[in-house]
Design a protein around this motif. Structure first.
Motif, PDB file in Angstrom:
ATOM      1  N   VAL A  95      -6.430  -1.919  13.829  1.00 21.54           N
ATOM      2  CA  VAL A  95      -7.148  -1.651  12.580  1.00 21.54           C
ATOM      3  C   VAL A  95      -7.716  -0.235  12.598  1.00 21.54           C
ATOM      4  O   VAL A  95      -7.663   0.492  11.593  1.00 21.54           O
ATOM      5  CB  VAL A  95      -8.276  -2.684  12.373  1.00 21.54           C
ATOM      6  CG1 VAL A  95      -9.152  -2.309  11.173  1.00 21.54           C
ATOM      7  CG2 VAL A  95      -7.695  -4.078  12.172  1.00 21.54           C
ATOM      8  N   GLY A  96      -8.246   0.180  13.754  1.00 18.05           N
ATOM      9  CA  GLY A  96      -8.786   1.534  13.881  1.00 18.05           C
ATOM     10  C   GLY A  96      -7.735   2.610  13.705  1.00 18.05           C
ATOM     11  O   GLY A  96      -8.020   3.683  13.158  1.00 18.05           O
TER      12      GLY A  96
ATOM     13  N   ALA B 106      -7.128   2.853   9.994  1.00 15.57           N
ATOM     14  CA  ALA B 106      -8.303   3.427   9.342  1.00 15.57           C
ATOM     15  C   ALA B 106      -8.415   4.924   9.640  1.00 15.57           C
ATOM     16  O   ALA B 106      -8.746   5.716   8.751  1.00 15.57           O
ATOM     17  CB  ALA B 106      -9.564   2.701   9.814  1.00 15.57           C
TER      18      ALA B 106
ATOM     19  N   ARG C 276      -5.881   6.812   7.569  1.00 18.10           N
ATOM     20  CA  ARG C 276      -6.242   6.819   6.147  1.00 18.10           C
ATOM     21  C   ARG C 276      -7.413   7.754   5.876  1.00 18.10           C
ATOM     22  O   ARG C 276      -7.434   8.451   4.856  1.00 18.10           O
ATOM     23  CB  ARG C 276      -6.587   5.399   5.711  1.00 18.10           C
ATOM     24  CG  ARG C 276      -6.914   5.283   4.223  1.00 18.10           C
ATOM     25  CD  ARG C 276      -7.109   3.841   3.823  1.00 18.10           C
ATOM     26  NE  ARG C 276      -7.385   3.724   2.396  1.00 18.10           N
ATOM     27  CZ  ARG C 276      -7.578   2.580   1.773  1.00 18.10           C
ATOM     28  NH1 ARG C 276      -7.532   1.434   2.460  1.00 18.10           N
ATOM     29  NH2 ARG C 276      -7.825   2.556   0.481  1.00 18.10           N
ATOM     30  N   ARG C 277      -8.393   7.779   6.773  1.00 23.84           N
ATOM     31  CA  ARG C 277      -9.582   8.620   6.581  1.00 23.84           C
ATOM     32  C   ARG C 277      -9.386  10.034   7.106  1.00 23.84           C
ATOM     33  O   ARG C 277     -10.315  10.844   7.062  1.00 23.84           O
ATOM     34  CB  ARG C 277     -10.778   7.967   7.261  1.00 23.84           C
ATOM     35  CG  ARG C 277     -11.161   6.615   6.650  1.00 23.84           C
ATOM     36  CD  ARG C 277     -12.397   6.051   7.295  1.00 23.84           C
ATOM     37  NE  ARG C 277     -12.752   4.746   6.740  1.00 23.84           N
ATOM     38  CZ  ARG C 277     -13.819   4.052   7.086  1.00 23.84           C
ATOM     39  NH1 ARG C 277     -14.653   4.541   8.013  1.00 23.84           N
ATOM     40  NH2 ARG C 277     -14.067   2.878   6.536  1.00 23.84           N
TER      41      ARG C 277
ATOM     42  N   TRP D 246      -9.242   9.721  15.802  1.00 25.47           N
ATOM     43  CA  TRP D 246      -9.138   8.266  15.775  1.00 25.47           C
ATOM     44  C   TRP D 246      -7.769   7.719  16.167  1.00 25.47           C
ATOM     45  O   TRP D 246      -7.689   6.794  16.984  1.00 25.47           O
ATOM     46  CB  TRP D 246      -9.535   7.740  14.387  1.00 25.47           C
ATOM     47  CG  TRP D 246     -11.004   7.555  14.212  1.00 25.47           C
ATOM     48  CD1 TRP D 246     -12.002   8.246  14.856  1.00 25.47           C
ATOM     49  CD2 TRP D 246     -11.656   6.624  13.343  1.00 25.47           C
ATOM     50  NE1 TRP D 246     -13.228   7.829  14.435  1.00 25.47           N
ATOM     51  CE2 TRP D 246     -13.056   6.826  13.494  1.00 25.47           C
ATOM     52  CE3 TRP D 246     -11.210   5.680  12.430  1.00 25.47           C
ATOM     53  CZ2 TRP D 246     -13.990   6.092  12.785  1.00 25.47           C
ATOM     54  CZ3 TRP D 246     -12.151   4.944  11.718  1.00 25.47           C
ATOM     55  CH2 TRP D 246     -13.513   5.132  11.901  1.00 25.47           C
TER      56      TRP D 246
END
Length: 335
Positions: A245-246, A249, A252-253, A258
């Protein structure tokens, strides 16, 4: 000392091997991943930047593979003998791929037959990643051992689960390499790598799910415990889900750190999951840690030599190199 009760020195050397494997998988994994991604573009400028991003690190990363082999040979000779018997062909392919990859890395910079060496670098990276994953898949299925000797065939590793694990590790290394490129580079390479992170992460999840299904189908042929006796071990697959999930994310961010950090966390969680699955075996599911360990005198001799001097020097060298070349890559990386 019983077959299920290893000594403190045996546990120490098991920990050394475990940490060395993890260091190799993460450190050499990202540069193998960059090599795999290297074959996914024909843009010469992007390729040169990819090479520059791993140039200070790639040869030192492979030191950890030598640590694994040497420690296994000295501290757990029975495991070394069985492992080579079971994976003679994959180990040979791995060594040839790493050698050919290293030659290609050096010779492409000379400008002669650069196209050939570029393809060789990508293929060598892909083969090295695939055979590592196939070996892990074969270990999950279990390795037959009779009287301390490998009793299977040379191509036992060519099966559904090992092949899936080989493909999965190729994709996972490519994901780790993409995260490294996002972390270390600027646009346009950073944007190119970032756009591939979600695709690679999705592919890793798909192959991982398929591998889990095949593993449970093969369960009848396994004698080891797949977390059934250690329910607390499910915390590591749960961490893997958080890491995945990280990764999505972070892409996307548009966080540069990350994707790489979360992919490293994914590898650590997967490694610990395997450790829980295999314990107390070093050769699943036939040879225990205690049964495979060398005599205490040999383990002690190794501890006072390699354990106190050689390993700390290798670790310090690795830490210094990564500290010196921290941050975004600089033009000085390129030869």
């Amino acid at each position: 000392m019983s077959a299920t009760d290893p000594s403190a020195l045996a546990l120490f050397w098991l920990a050394v091997i475990g940490l060395a494997i993890l260091a190799y998988v993460v450190l050499d994994g990202f540069d193998l991943g960059v090599g795999i991604l290297f074959g996914a573009t024909k843009d010469a400028a992007l390729r040169d930047e990819m090479i520059a991003s791993i140039s200070p690190f790639w040869d030192g990363n492979e030191t950890w593979l030598i640590v694994v082999g040497a420690t296994l040979f000295a501290a757990f000779p029975a495991v070394y003998a069985v492992f080579l018997g079971a994976f003679y062909i994959p180990v040979l392919l791995l060594l040839l791929a790493l050698i050919f990859r290293g030659v290609a890395f050096e010779f492409r910079a000379r400008g002669t037959a650069q196209g050939f060496w570029d393809r060789s670098f990508a293929v060598g990276s892909l083969v090295a990643a695939f055979v590592q994953g196939a070996a892990v898949g074969a270990m999950i299925r279990g390795i037959p051992v009779v009287n301390g000797q490998f009793s299977g065939g040379s191509f036992d590793w060519v099966a559904g689960l090992p092949l899936l694990c080989g493909i999965g590790l190729v994709l996972a290394y490519a994901l780790l390499g993409a995260g490294w490129l996002v972390l270390k580079s600027e646009d346009p390479l950073r944007s190119w790598a970032r756009s591939r992170v979600p695709v690679l992460a999705g592919a890793v999840v798909a192959v991982l799910c398929a591998a889990v299904v095949v593993a449970f189908i093969d369960r009848a042929r396994m004698t080891g415990s797949l977390f059934l006796d250690r329910s607390w071990g499910f915390v590591f697959p749960f961490i893997s889900i958080i890491a995945i999930v990280g990764i999505f994310a972070g892409a996307r961010r548009r966080h540069d750190s990350w994707p790489f950090a979360m992919t490293v966390l994914l590898f650590v969680a997967a490694f610990l999951s395997l450790a829980v699955m295999f314990w107390p075996y070093m050769i699943p599911y036939s040879v225990t840690v205690a049964a495979a360990a060398a005599p205490e005198a040999s383990l002690s001799f190794l501890f006072w030599g390699a354990g106190l001097f050689v390993l700390p020097v290798i670790g310090a060298y690795t830490a210094v190199v990564y500290w010196m070349f921290r941050g975004k890559q600089r033009k000085g990386y390129t030869r």
